[in-house]
Design a protein around this motif. Structure first.
Motif, short mmCIF file in Angstrom:
data_model
loop_
_atom_site.label_atom_id
_atom_site.label_comp_id
_atom_site.label_asym_id
_atom_site.label_seq_id
_atom_site.Cartn_x
_atom_site.Cartn_y
_atom_site.Cartn_z
N ALA A 1 -34.38 -47.18 76.52
CA ALA A 1 -34.19 -45.74 76.32
C ALA A 1 -33.85 -45.42 74.87
CB ALA A 1 -33.09 -45.23 77.25
N LYS A 2 -33.09 -46.27 74.22
CA LYS A 2 -32.68 -46.03 72.83
C LYS A 2 -33.78 -46.37 71.83
CE LYS A 2 -27.64 -46.40 73.12
NZ LYS A 2 -26.43 -47.07 72.58
N TYR A 3 -34.57 -47.38 72.15
CA TYR A 3 -35.60 -47.85 71.20
C TYR A 3 -36.96 -47.93 71.90
CZ TYR A 3 -31.16 -49.19 69.15
OH TYR A 3 -29.86 -49.16 68.69
N PRO A 4 -37.44 -46.78 72.39
CA PRO A 4 -38.65 -46.77 73.23
C PRO A 4 -39.93 -47.17 72.50
CG PRO A 4 -38.03 -44.53 72.61
CD PRO A 4 -36.91 -45.42 72.18
N GLU A 5 -39.96 -47.04 71.17
CA GLU A 5 -41.17 -47.38 70.44
C GLU A 5 -41.35 -48.88 70.28
OE1 GLU A 5 -41.36 -45.29 66.75
OE2 GLU A 5 -41.09 -43.31 67.66
N THR A 6 -40.26 -49.62 70.41
CA THR A 6 -40.31 -51.07 70.25
C THR A 6 -40.07 -51.81 71.56
OG1 THR A 6 -39.60 -50.94 67.93
CG2 THR A 6 -39.30 -53.05 69.04
N VAL A 7 -38.99 -51.45 72.24
CA VAL A 7 -38.68 -52.09 73.53
C VAL A 7 -39.42 -51.30 74.60
CG1 VAL A 7 -36.85 -52.93 75.04
CG2 VAL A 7 -36.42 -52.66 72.59
N THR A 8 -40.66 -51.67 74.82
CA THR A 8 -41.54 -50.92 75.71
C THR A 8 -41.61 -51.54 77.11
OG1 THR A 8 -43.51 -52.20 75.14
CG2 THR A 8 -42.94 -50.36 73.68
N LYS A 9 -42.42 -50.91 77.95
CA LYS A 9 -42.59 -51.40 79.32
C LYS A 9 -43.25 -52.77 79.36
CE LYS A 9 -47.05 -49.06 79.88
NZ LYS A 9 -47.82 -48.08 80.70
N ASP A 10 -43.83 -53.21 78.23
CA ASP A 10 -44.48 -54.52 78.19
C ASP A 10 -43.52 -55.66 78.47
OD1 ASP A 10 -46.88 -53.33 77.63
OD2 ASP A 10 -46.75 -53.61 75.45
N ILE A 11 -42.22 -55.42 78.23
CA ILE A 11 -41.25 -56.51 78.47
C ILE A 11 -41.04 -56.74 79.97
CG2 ILE A 11 -40.06 -56.01 76.31
CD1 ILE A 11 -37.76 -54.85 77.99
N LYS B 1 -27.05 -54.24 67.75
CA LYS B 1 -27.30 -54.19 66.31
C LYS B 1 -28.53 -55.03 65.96
CE LYS B 1 -24.74 -54.01 62.01
NZ LYS B 1 -23.39 -54.07 61.39
N MET B 2 -28.71 -56.14 66.64
CA MET B 2 -29.87 -57.00 66.39
C MET B 2 -31.15 -56.35 66.92
SD MET B 2 -28.15 -60.67 67.39
CE MET B 2 -26.56 -61.15 66.67
N ILE B 3 -31.05 -55.70 68.05
CA ILE B 3 -32.22 -55.01 68.61
C ILE B 3 -32.58 -53.81 67.74
CG2 ILE B 3 -33.07 -53.71 70.60
CD1 ILE B 3 -31.33 -55.49 72.38
N ALA B 4 -31.57 -53.10 67.25
CA ALA B 4 -31.83 -51.96 66.38
C ALA B 4 -32.53 -52.39 65.10
CB ALA B 4 -30.51 -51.26 66.03
N GLN B 5 -32.16 -53.56 64.59
CA GLN B 5 -32.82 -54.07 63.39
C GLN B 5 -34.27 -54.43 63.69
OE1 GLN B 5 -31.99 -53.87 60.48
NE2 GLN B 5 -32.96 -55.45 59.23
N THR B 6 -34.52 -55.01 64.85
CA THR B 6 -35.90 -55.31 65.26
C THR B 6 -36.70 -54.03 65.33
OG1 THR B 6 -35.21 -57.25 66.54
CG2 THR B 6 -37.34 -56.27 67.10
N ASP B 7 -36.11 -52.99 65.90
CA ASP B 7 -36.78 -51.70 66.02
C ASP B 7 -37.16 -51.15 64.65
OD1 ASP B 7 -37.52 -49.20 67.57
OD2 ASP B 7 -35.96 -48.39 66.28
N ALA B 8 -36.22 -51.21 63.71
CA ALA B 8 -36.48 -50.70 62.36
C ALA B 8 -37.58 -51.50 61.67
CB ALA B 8 -35.20 -50.75 61.53
N ILE B 9 -37.56 -52.81 61.84
CA ILE B 9 -38.57 -53.68 61.20
C ILE B 9 -39.94 -53.43 61.81
CG2 ILE B 9 -39.31 -56.06 60.87
CD1 ILE B 9 -36.98 -55.30 59.11
N VAL B 10 -40.01 -53.41 63.13
CA VAL B 10 -41.30 -53.21 63.80
C VAL B 10 -41.91 -51.87 63.44
CG1 VAL B 10 -42.42 -52.91 66.06
CG2 VAL B 10 -40.82 -54.79 65.71
N ARG B 11 -41.10 -50.82 63.42
CA ARG B 11 -41.63 -49.49 63.10
C ARG B 11 -42.15 -49.40 61.67
NH1 ARG B 11 -38.23 -45.68 62.98
NH2 ARG B 11 -36.27 -46.75 63.45
N SER B 12 -41.66 -50.28 60.79
CA SER B 12 -42.17 -50.28 59.42
C SER B 12 -43.60 -50.81 59.35
CB SER B 12 -41.26 -51.13 58.51
OG SER B 12 -41.37 -52.51 58.80
N TYR B 13 -44.05 -51.47 60.42
CA TYR B 13 -45.41 -52.01 60.48
C TYR B 13 -46.36 -51.11 61.28
CZ TYR B 13 -43.81 -56.59 58.74
OH TYR B 13 -43.30 -57.61 57.97
#
Length: 374
Positions: free
Chosen positions: A179-189, A222-234
């Motif tokens: 819910a917090k990081y929907p663009e990265t942590v998607t339904k694919d998991i 905090k680690m998941i949030a960093q993943t979200d920020a990194i992934v969205r940069s791509y």
């Protein structure tokens, strides 16, 4: 003046000349006024901008705590700094950073006094230097699985690896992260064959915490949030490649576990892409080890036969999900692989990879670099 002109014409001519002189004077005065106004405006703007770029209070050395969350843009950063009273004007700060071509500001917690200059503030934000010493610092290296990350958490905190694994597999917590990081942590998991839904979603980096005992939820998020920020940069590259964030992290995790150098990552990425295009299984050993659920120095022939969705010797395409966390080098190589015709590679005893386009070339490499060195 022509003395032969009639009096009435002579009078009109004199009036016209007088009017022209008046018009010229008016134009001149208006021009002077416009120049004066422009000059005054320029001077006023200069002093306004110069004043806005000065420290808020040169005598105030007391630091102000500034929190810049991951993913903050220049508008948010500028407004936060103004709201906290460490810069005079958010808009001027924003335009000044663009004029200075300053970018790449780091998220984190800063201690910035109102006496600090604009240039020093920009330098601090670019380097990510934290003026306050962290109460807890945790470093997560590249290429680790969730259980390995759990061991690092256990060594650095009072939490156990068991508590860590219980949290990262907790459905309620996972739902909150989606819910917090929907663009990265998607339904694919939620794929049916995925071992751990958050495997590969805890970005490798050094994390600072400013409380002596942050909650386990705070550490992991905090680690998941960093993943979200990194992934969205791509995002632009992923859109061009037609690759989902989950596929991106999965592909990069294979490179992270296979490669020993940056050039290897790019070349191995080309091998994987070439194999996928030709309908060949990836046949990468790290997926076998992940399928086995153990860490071994060597993969035996019998291991290659393990029936598991993660075994890329038996299953074509990418595995169901990441097999480890991937760093920046592997992520870069995923979206920008080398251009080759290689379909095979083998690593020698020193970890150097040797690539081949044909199976016969690959067999020669195996004989030369593997069998001859046993």
């Amino acid at each position: 003046m022509d003395p032969k002109l009639p009096d009435d014409q002579l009078k009109r001519l004199q009036e016209q000349r007088h009017e022209k002189r008046i018009v010229r004077k008016i134009v001149m005065y208006v021009g002077i006024a416009i120049i004066a106004i422009a000059l005054i405006g320029s001077i006023s703007s200069y002093f306004y901008i110069s004043n806005a770029l000065k420290p808020v209070d040169p005598d105030n050395k007391k630091a102000v705590k500034i929190e810049l969350p991951i993913g903050s843009n220049i508008d948010t950063i500028s407004q936060t700094l103004e709201d906290k009273g460490v810069i005079r004007n958010a808009k001027i700060f924003k335009y000044y950073t663009k004029f200075k071509n300053a970018s790449g500001f780091q998220a984190g917690t800063y201690q910035i006094p109102p006496s600090m200059s604009i240039d020093d503030i920009i330098k601090s934000l670019k380097t990510g230097k934290v003026y306050r010493k962290a109460d807890l610092q945790i470093t997560i290296p590249e290429g680790l699985t969730l259980d390995q990350i759990g061991n690092i958490i256990a060594k650095n905190t009072d939490y156990t690896s068991k508590e860590f694994m219980k949290l990262v597999t907790n459905e309620k917590f996972i739902k909150e992260m989606k819910a917090k990081y929907p663009e990265t942590v998607t339904k694919d998991i939620n794929g049916k064959d995925i071992r751990y839904k958050l495997e590969g979603y805890l970005y490798p980096s050094t994390y600072d915490f400013f409380t002596k005992k942050p909650t386990l939820e705070e550490i992991v998020e905090k680690m998941i949030a960093q993943t979200d920020a990194i992934v969205r940069s791509y995002e632009p590259q992923l859109k061009e490649l037609g690759m989902t964030p989950h596929e991106f992290l999965t592909f990069a995790s294979l490179l992270e576990r296979e490669a020993t150098a940056q050039t290897d990552r790019e070349t191995i990425a080309s091998v994987f892409n070439n194999r996928i295009e030709q309908g060949m299984p990836l046949q990468t050993d790290p997926t076998v080890l992940y399928a086995l659920g153990e860490h071994k120095d060597r993969v035996l022939y019998k291991d290659l036969e393990v029936k598991n969705p993660y075994n890329t010797y038996l299953n074509k395409g990418l595995p169901p999900g990441p097999i480890a966390n991937a760093g920046r080098a592997s992520l870069d190589a995923t979206v920008d692989p080398a251009k080759t015709k290689y379909l095979y590679f083998v690593a020698d005893k020193d970890g150097n990879n040797h690539f081949a386009e044909t199976y016969s070339e690959h067999q020669n490499n195996v004989a030369k670099y593997i069998k001859s060195q046993k």
